[in-house]
Motif scaffolding. Structure first.
Motif, PDB file in Angstrom:
ATOM      1  N   LYS A  32      13.724  34.753  41.414  1.00 53.58           N
ATOM      2  CA  LYS A  32      13.499  33.912  42.593  1.00 53.58           C
ATOM      3  C   LYS A  32      13.057  34.742  43.797  1.00 53.58           C
ATOM      4  N   ILE A  33      13.314  36.045  43.722  1.00 52.81           N
ATOM      5  CA  ILE A  33      12.821  36.999  44.707  1.00 52.81           C
ATOM      6  C   ILE A  33      12.094  38.075  43.918  1.00 52.81           C
ATOM      7  N   LYS A  34      10.812  38.288  44.228  1.00 57.56           N
ATOM      8  CA  LYS A  34      10.005  39.274  43.523  1.00 57.56           C
ATOM      9  C   LYS A  34       9.362  40.220  44.534  1.00 57.56           C
ATOM     10  N   VAL A  35       9.374  41.489  44.199  1.00 57.47           N
ATOM     11  CA  VAL A  35       8.736  42.505  45.026  1.00 57.47           C
ATOM     12  C   VAL A  35       7.727  43.238  44.164  1.00 57.47           C
ATOM     13  N   VAL A  36       6.523  43.362  44.688  1.00 60.81           N
ATOM     14  CA  VAL A  36       5.470  44.113  44.027  1.00 60.81           C
ATOM     15  C   VAL A  36       5.193  45.341  44.886  1.00 60.81           C
ATOM     16  N   ALA A  37       5.160  46.507  44.248  1.00 57.32           N
ATOM     17  CA  ALA A  37       4.878  47.755  44.954  1.00 57.32           C
ATOM     18  C   ALA A  37       3.919  48.584  44.120  1.00 57.32           C
ATOM     19  N   SER A  38       3.306  49.574  44.765  1.00 54.26           N
ATOM     20  CA  SER A  38       2.495  50.532  44.018  1.00 54.26           C
ATOM     21  C   SER A  38       3.429  51.619  43.488  1.00 54.26           C
ATOM     22  N   ALA A  39       2.961  52.359  42.513  1.00 54.98           N
ATOM     23  CA  ALA A  39       3.759  53.468  41.995  1.00 54.98           C
ATOM     24  C   ALA A  39       3.864  54.594  43.021  1.00 54.98           C
ATOM     25  N   ASN A  40       3.129  54.472  44.123  1.00 55.79           N
ATOM     26  CA  ASN A  40       3.250  55.409  45.247  1.00 55.79           C
ATOM     27  C   ASN A  40       4.311  54.939  46.235  1.00 55.79           C
ATOM     28  N   LYS A  41       5.112  53.980  45.818  1.00 61.06           N
ATOM     29  CA  LYS A  41       6.256  53.479  46.592  1.00 61.06           C
ATOM     30  C   LYS A  41       5.852  52.762  47.866  1.00 61.06           C
ATOM     31  N   GLU A  42       4.770  52.026  47.797  1.00 63.63           N
ATOM     32  CA  GLU A  42       4.326  51.197  48.916  1.00 63.63           C
ATOM     33  C   GLU A  42       4.483  49.730  48.530  1.00 63.63           C
ATOM     34  N   VAL A  43       5.305  49.007  49.271  1.00 62.18           N
ATOM     35  CA  VAL A  43       5.516  47.590  48.980  1.00 62.18           C
ATOM     36  C   VAL A  43       4.230  46.838  49.312  1.00 62.18           C
ATOM     37  N   LYS A  44       3.741  46.084  48.334  1.00 63.75           N
ATOM     38  CA  LYS A  44       2.477  45.353  48.480  1.00 63.75           C
ATOM     39  C   LYS A  44       2.696  43.862  48.739  1.00 63.75           C
ATOM     40  N   GLU A  45       3.769  43.325  48.148  1.00 60.69           N
ATOM     41  CA  GLU A  45       3.954  41.873  48.235  1.00 60.69           C
ATOM     42  C   GLU A  45       5.416  41.527  47.986  1.00 60.69           C
ATOM     43  N   ILE A  46       5.882  40.507  48.691  1.00 62.35           N
ATOM     44  CA  ILE A  46       7.205  39.938  48.448  1.00 62.35           C
ATOM     45  C   ILE A  46       7.006  38.439  48.274  1.00 62.35           C
ATOM     46  N   VAL A  47       7.517  37.931  47.158  1.00 64.49           N
ATOM     47  CA  VAL A  47       7.373  36.506  46.852  1.00 64.49           C
ATOM     48  C   VAL A  47       8.765  35.896  46.790  1.00 64.49           C
ATOM     49  N   LEU A  48       8.967  34.854  47.571  1.00 61.62           N
ATOM     50  CA  LEU A  48      10.262  34.166  47.628  1.00 61.62           C
ATOM     51  C   LEU A  48      10.094  32.729  47.153  1.00 61.62           C
ATOM     52  N   ASP A  49      10.974  32.303  46.278  1.00 68.58           N
ATOM     53  CA  ASP A  49      10.979  30.915  45.842  1.00 68.58           C
ATOM     54  C   ASP A  49      11.463  30.062  47.007  1.00 68.58           C
ATOM     55  N   PRO A  50      10.637  29.129  47.498  1.00 65.55           N
ATOM     56  CA  PRO A  50      10.998  28.346  48.688  1.00 65.55           C
ATOM     57  C   PRO A  50      12.286  27.535  48.534  1.00 65.55           C
ATOM     58  N   GLU A  51      12.502  26.969  47.362  1.00 71.87           N
ATOM     59  CA  GLU A  51      13.717  26.186  47.146  1.00 71.87           C
ATOM     60  C   GLU A  51      14.950  27.073  47.216  1.00 71.87           C
ATOM     61  N   PHE A  52      14.851  28.254  46.615  1.00 67.97           N
ATOM     62  CA  PHE A  52      15.973  29.177  46.636  1.00 67.97           C
ATOM     63  C   PHE A  52      16.261  29.638  48.054  1.00 67.97           C
ATOM     64  N   VAL A  53      15.217  29.981  48.792  1.00 64.75           N
ATOM     65  CA  VAL A  53      15.385  30.471  50.162  1.00 64.75           C
ATOM     66  C   VAL A  53      16.092  29.430  51.028  1.00 64.75           C
ATOM     67  N   SER A  54      15.763  28.170  50.823  1.00 67.48           N
ATOM     68  CA  SER A  54      16.381  27.125  51.644  1.00 67.48           C
ATOM     69  C   SER A  54      17.837  26.863  51.257  1.00 67.48           C
ATOM     70  N   SER A  55      18.250  27.371  50.084  1.00 67.40           N
ATOM     71  CA  SER A  55      19.608  27.084  49.629  1.00 67.40           C
ATOM     72  C   SER A  55      20.599  28.228  49.862  1.00 67.40           C
ATOM     73  N   VAL A  56      20.129  29.379  50.375  1.00 68.08           N
ATOM     74  CA  VAL A  56      21.027  30.518  50.606  1.00 68.08           C
ATOM     75  C   VAL A  56      21.063  30.863  52.088  1.00 68.08           C
ATOM     76  N   ASP A  57      22.138  31.535  52.465  1.00 68.58           N
ATOM     77  CA  ASP A  57      22.201  31.950  53.870  1.00 68.58           C
ATOM     78  C   ASP A  57      21.424  33.252  54.071  1.00 68.58           C
ATOM     79  N   ARG A  58      21.184  33.570  55.300  1.00 67.49           N
ATOM     80  CA  ARG A  58      20.367  34.719  55.668  1.00 67.49           C
ATOM     81  C   ARG A  58      20.932  36.030  55.121  1.00 67.49           C
TER      82      ARG A  58
END
Length: 104
Positions: A32-58
């Motif tokens: 429900k939470i996905k992080v994509v990074a390069s093998a050079n340790k640079e975060v490229k993308e963060i994908v959050l499931d909208p339904e999950f995000v709305s159901s959890v606290d910060r």
């Protein structure tokens, strides 16, 4: 000797370019939470499931993001080490058998 240093620098540059093109992933909460990074340790993308995000606290969301990012970075470190080890063996192999000096 300078040829070897130049060759090592070229190899390091090649590895960096290759690591930039390799994607690694980290997930939390069953994807429900996905992080994509390069093998050079640079975060490229963060994908959050909208339904999950709305159901959890910060606070919980922040903790899970840290988990997913750390998983992606750990995977990046593993790939980076493997690539660097391969290059090191390649360079040591070209030193007239010195690469096996300690591997008897």
């Amino acid at each position: 000797m300078f040829d070897k240093l130049f060759q090592a620098q070229q190899k390091a540059d090649e590895v960096k370019k290759r690591l930039d093109s390799i994607s690694v992933f980290g997930e939390a909460e069953g994807g429900k939470i996905k992080v994509v990074a390069s093998a050079n340790k640079e975060v490229k993308e963060i994908v959050l499931d909208p339904e999950f995000v709305s159901s959890v606290d910060r606070e919980e969301l922040e903790e899970l993001l840290v988990v997913a990012v750390n998983k992606a970075l750990a995977q990046a470190e593993n790939v980076s080490q493997s690539e660097m080890q391969a290059v090191s063996q390649d360079l040591l192999g070209g030193m007239g058998g010195l690469g096996n000096l300690f591997n008897k």
